[in-house]
Design an enzyme around this catalytic site. Structure first.
Site, PDB file in Angstrom:
ATOM      1  N   SER A  64       0.802  -1.235   0.000  1.00  0.00           N
ATOM      2  CA  SER A  64       0.000   0.000   0.000  1.00  0.00           C
ATOM      3  C   SER A  64       0.831   1.281   0.000  1.00  0.00           C
ATOM      4  CB  SER A  64      -0.938   0.011   1.206  1.00  0.00           C
ATOM      5  OG  SER A  64      -2.000  -0.878   0.979  1.00  0.00           O
ATOM      6  N   LYS A  67       0.375   3.408  -2.920  1.00  0.00           N
ATOM      7  CA  LYS A  67      -0.792   4.297  -3.031  1.00  0.00           C
ATOM      8  C   LYS A  67      -0.367   5.774  -3.011  1.00  0.00           C
ATOM      9  CE  LYS A  67      -4.281   1.055  -1.073  1.00  0.00           C
ATOM     10  NZ  LYS A  67      -3.709  -0.266  -0.974  1.00  0.00           N
ATOM     11  N   TYR A 191      -4.071  -2.146 -10.139  1.00  0.00           N
ATOM     12  CA  TYR A 191      -3.912  -1.976  -8.686  1.00  0.00           C
ATOM     13  C   TYR A 191      -2.982  -3.052  -8.096  1.00  0.00           C
ATOM     14  CZ  TYR A 191      -5.134  -2.320  -3.746  1.00  0.00           C
ATOM     15  OH  TYR A 191      -5.057  -2.415  -2.380  1.00  0.00           O
ATOM     16  N   TYR A 241      -4.527   3.784   8.063  1.00  0.00           N
ATOM     17  CA  TYR A 241      -5.881   3.238   8.231  1.00  0.00           C
ATOM     18  C   TYR A 241      -6.446   3.602   9.600  1.00  0.00           C
ATOM     19  CZ  TYR A 241      -3.456   0.814   4.583  1.00  0.00           C
ATOM     20  OH  TYR A 241      -2.689   0.548   3.515  1.00  0.00           O
ATOM     21  N   VAL A 259       1.229  -3.786   3.813  1.00  0.00           N
ATOM     22  CA  VAL A 259       1.205  -5.072   4.510  1.00  0.00           C
ATOM     23  C   VAL A 259       2.461  -5.918   4.280  1.00  0.00           C
ATOM     24  CG1 VAL A 259      -1.298  -5.318   4.750  1.00  0.00           C
ATOM     25  CG2 VAL A 259      -0.177  -6.183   2.704  1.00  0.00           C
TER      26      VAL A 259
END
Ligand code: DON
Length: 310
Positions: A64, A67, A191, A241, A259
């Site tokens: 991530s 991102k 993605y 998050y 992760v």
């Protein structure tokens, strides 16, 4: 004068003896196979100095953290129009949560949860084919890091594709609200390849320099100063998050986790920092990565909330 080399070496040494290392991601075999005792730390300073410790040159799955780079590319492509389709608020929910999408009409809370990053990919595919968007991402991170050795791990991309049922649910759900234009499999293929970028701490810290430097690297402008500040703000508020508040409280720096156990953290004007330890906490963020950054911020006074006297 702060002895940065000493601080970095001491933190890496302390992490070696830490018992509570979290749990390595197990949803795909290539991540489950990563040894839990890995630890890397890299600092790239505003003056170009580099400090490394542990496994700082070993590539890992950035997941991530990509991102941040995808958001940067999408803002470059469509500017503030992006914000009609993605919010800028912390979600307070897990990275792959679907619950808010129903009441919020398919508009993800922010670009750093999975749903938001999937929309970001869809935006990039408004102008490019998946292969072109993946190529653009690879060229972008190679240019940012000044390192053509960066690759996408095809095994990870394939495994993501085979197991990404929840991401498919998110994408289909957003499509039902009219917030996804491309075909679900094409958007997700892009993605998943972004998630499968493999980079070392050194490469990641080098790639983060534009966020440390007000948008420019070595006199070459990547984004405006305003945009760099805003991406940092989103990393601070949404980069971890439902753990983002705790990260701001403990570390006080913009940061983005993945992760794979990596975290990119930015001390604006001072340092771009990457840390990697594959064991995760309950929110899916690197357990030792956060601890190492907490100690670094304490020992250097780099928290953005530290009083800066004029
Ligand atoms: O899309 C997913 O669910 C995985 N590739 C994980 C992304 C990720 O790193 C979320 N992180 N903490």
């Amino acid at each position: 004068m702060t002895d940065l080399a000493g601080i970095v070496a001491a933190i890496a040494d302390e992490m070696r003896w830490e018992g509570q290392r979290g749990v390595v991601a197990s949803y795909i075999p290539p991540l489950a196979a990563v040894p839990a005792d890995k630890f890397g730390l890299a600092l790239v300073m505003a003056d170009g100095a580099v400090h490394l410790a542990g496994d700082a040159d070993e590539p890992f799955s950035v997941q991530s953290i990509s991102k941040v780079f995808a958001l940067t590319l999408a803002l470059g492509a469509v500017g503030d129009q992006l914000w009609a389709r993605v919010g800028r608020e912390p979600s307070g929910t897990a990275f792959n949560s679907i619950v808010q999408l129903e009441t919020e009409h398919g508009i993800p809370r922010n670009p750093f949860i999975n749903a938001g990053a999937i929309v970001v990919c869809d935006v990039l595919l408004g102008r490019l084919r998946p292969r072109e968007a993946i190529g653009q991402m690879l060229r972008f991170v190679r240019e940012l890091a000044g390192d053509d050795a960066i690759v996408i791990d095809d095994d990870v991309a394939r495994a993501e594709q085979e197991t990404g049922f929840r991401n498919r649910a998110l994408a289909n759900y957003m499509r039902s609200f009219g917030n996804l234009n491309g075909e679900v499999e094409r958007v997700l293929g892009t993605y998943f390849h972004f998630c499968a970028l493999a980079m070392s701490c050194r490469q990641l810290a080098l790639a983060g320099r534009y966020l440390m430097n007000g948008g420019a690297v070595d006199g070459h402008r990547i984004v405006t100063e305003n945009r760099a500040r805003r991406i940092n703000a989103l990393m601070m508020s949404c980069g971890h998050y439902d753990n983002s508040g705790d990260f701001a409280y403990r570390i006080g720096l913009p940061g983005k986790s993945g992760v794979g156990g990596g975290i990119l953290a930015i001390a604006p004007g001072i340092a771009s920092i990457a840390v990697w330890s594959p064991g995760l906490n309950a929110a899916g963020n690197s357990q030792l990565g956060q601890l190492a950054l907490e100690r670094l911020a304490q020992r250097t006074g780099w928290s953005v909330f530290e009083p800066r006297m004029p």
